[in-house]
Design a protein around this motif. Structure first.
Motif, PDB file in Angstrom:
ATOM      1  N   ASP A 236       0.915  -1.167   0.109  1.00  0.00           N
ATOM      2  CA  ASP A 236      -0.046  -0.102   0.041  1.00  0.00           C
ATOM      3  C   ASP A 236       0.892   1.324   0.005  1.00  0.00           C
ATOM      4  O   ASP A 236       0.635   2.358  -0.575  1.00  0.00           O
ATOM      5  CB  ASP A 236      -1.099  -0.174   1.177  1.00  0.00           C
ATOM      6  N   LYS A 240       0.661   4.201  -2.615  1.00  0.00           N
ATOM      7  CA  LYS A 240       0.183   5.566  -2.266  1.00  0.00           C
ATOM      8  C   LYS A 240       1.435   6.650  -2.888  1.00  0.00           C
ATOM      9  O   LYS A 240       1.283   7.738  -3.048  1.00  0.00           O
ATOM     10  CB  LYS A 240       0.117   5.734  -0.712  1.00  0.00           C
ATOM     11  N   THR A 272      -9.089   8.364  -5.148  1.00  0.00           N
ATOM     12  CA  THR A 272      -9.456   8.116  -3.790  1.00  0.00           C
ATOM     13  C   THR A 272      -8.462   8.570  -2.778  1.00  0.00           C
ATOM     14  O   THR A 272      -7.259   8.329  -2.700  1.00  0.00           O
ATOM     15  CB  THR A 272      -9.213   6.426  -3.502  1.00  0.00           C
ATOM     16  N   PRO A 275      -8.177   5.199   0.858  1.00  0.00           N
ATOM     17  CA  PRO A 275      -8.444   3.827   0.304  1.00  0.00           C
ATOM     18  C   PRO A 275      -9.761   3.174   0.413  1.00  0.00           C
ATOM     19  O   PRO A 275     -10.466   3.434   1.504  1.00  0.00           O
ATOM     20  CB  PRO A 275      -7.326   2.763   0.825  1.00  0.00           C
ATOM     21  N   ARG A 295      -6.825   1.564  -4.165  1.00  0.00           N
ATOM     22  CA  ARG A 295      -6.406   3.111  -4.484  1.00  0.00           C
ATOM     23  C   ARG A 295      -6.619   3.240  -5.999  1.00  0.00           C
ATOM     24  O   ARG A 295      -6.288   2.344  -6.834  1.00  0.00           O
ATOM     25  CB  ARG A 295      -5.168   3.349  -3.848  1.00  0.00           C
TER      26      ARG A 295
END
Length: 300
Positions: A236, A240, A272, A275, A295
């Motif tokens: 993640d 990101k 987004t 998330p 995402r």
């Protein structure tokens, strides 16, 4: 046919791509074709590129998607290469559901599970590096790196030392049972995070994900939605950070008094801000979805 898999965040994925009515969507990790079949049924005018590195997954998906045959291209390969392979197509959407597929988790002979009688964990069974090699031949310092950086194991030194001093291990079950006896009891099975580290090392999962993003950046796709489902913080964080980088208009070094770069470098926008996560009902119906995060980014 018997469908043995519940796709994660299924409704949310369909919602993401619902307004695409031309061109191609790439499903980077087709697996059992759960998301793919939904997208083909919902978006009647789009075509799909179904990619997977697992022969068994592709064989299953070809059978499942027979009724959409004229609108599907199947491609075998690691998803780090899929954008380069199809960069000249009219790509309007990219979906990647990263991590281990249910097909791999549920087949004991693949060596991913705590009850597996092999020590394998290869997503691509044609590669040479497997879990047995990592567990039984890596130095203690290399195992520490794997458990610290990829498994996020708090007691990574202890786990590495225990393995080095008690190997060889012949199966995932043997290793899981050993760690369960030697490590303190907690919310998670004692082998959960060490197994995560070994699996990421075997399949170079974080490197592959970064190379997928690099290829997306290089391809300069126009008017394309990118949706990534990740399952742990390491993945993640990569998603990101890339999305944040792509959305930055000014790329001047920090501390510059006045913008000198032109302030026009944004490749698109993050859809987004936070998330999308599964609903309590989905988690109840499919416990494997509990750590998933979706995402979305839109290339202009």
């Amino acid at each position: 046919m018997n469908i043995p898999h519940i796709p994660v965040l299924y409704n949310e994925v369909l919602e993401t791509f619902k307004n695409i009515n031309e061109g191609y969507i790439i499903d980077c990790t087709t697996g059992f074709a759960g998301h793919s079949s939904g997208l083909l049924g919902q978006n009647e005018n789009i075509k799909l590129i179904c990619n997977d590195q697992d022969d068994e997954a592709l064989a299953f998906s070809k059978k499942r998607l027979e009724s959409f045959e004229s609108r599907v291209i199947f491609n075998k390969g690691n998803f780090e290469h899929v954008i380069d392979t199809f960069k000249d197509y009219d790509i309007r959407g990219v979906l990647a559901d990263i991590g281990v597929s249910s097909l791999q988790l549920d087949k004991l002979e693949r060596g991913f599970g705590f009850e597996s009688l092999t020590l394998d964990m290869r997503m691509n069974q044609n590669q040479s590096l497997d879990a047995a090699t990592v567990v039984n031949t890596y130095s203690q310092s290399d195992l520490e790196r794997v458990f610290r950086d990829f498994g996020e194991v708090r007691e990574y030194k202890k786990v590495a030392s225990l393995i080095v001093n008690n190997r060889p291990f012949n199966s995932s079950k043997e290793l899981a049972d050993f760690l369960s006896k030697k490590m303190p009891k907690g919310k998670l099975h004692a082998a959960t995070l060490p197994f995560q580290g070994i699996r990421i090392e075997v399949n170079d999962e974080l490197g592959v994900l970064e190379r997928l993003f690099d290829s997306l950046e290089k391809a300069k796709l126009k008017n394309c939605l990118v949706a990534i489902i990740s399952f742990h913080s390491l993945e993640d964080r990569i998603v990101k950070n890339y999305f944040k980088k792509w959305s930055k208009s000014c790329i001047c070094p920090e501390g510059v008094f006045r913008c000198e770069c032109g302030n026009n470098h944004a490749l698109g926008r993050i859809i987004t801000k936070k998330p999308i996560i599964p609903t309590p009902l989905e988690i109840k119906q499919n416990p494997r979805s509990r750590s998933s995060k979706l995402r979305i980014f839109k290339f202009d």
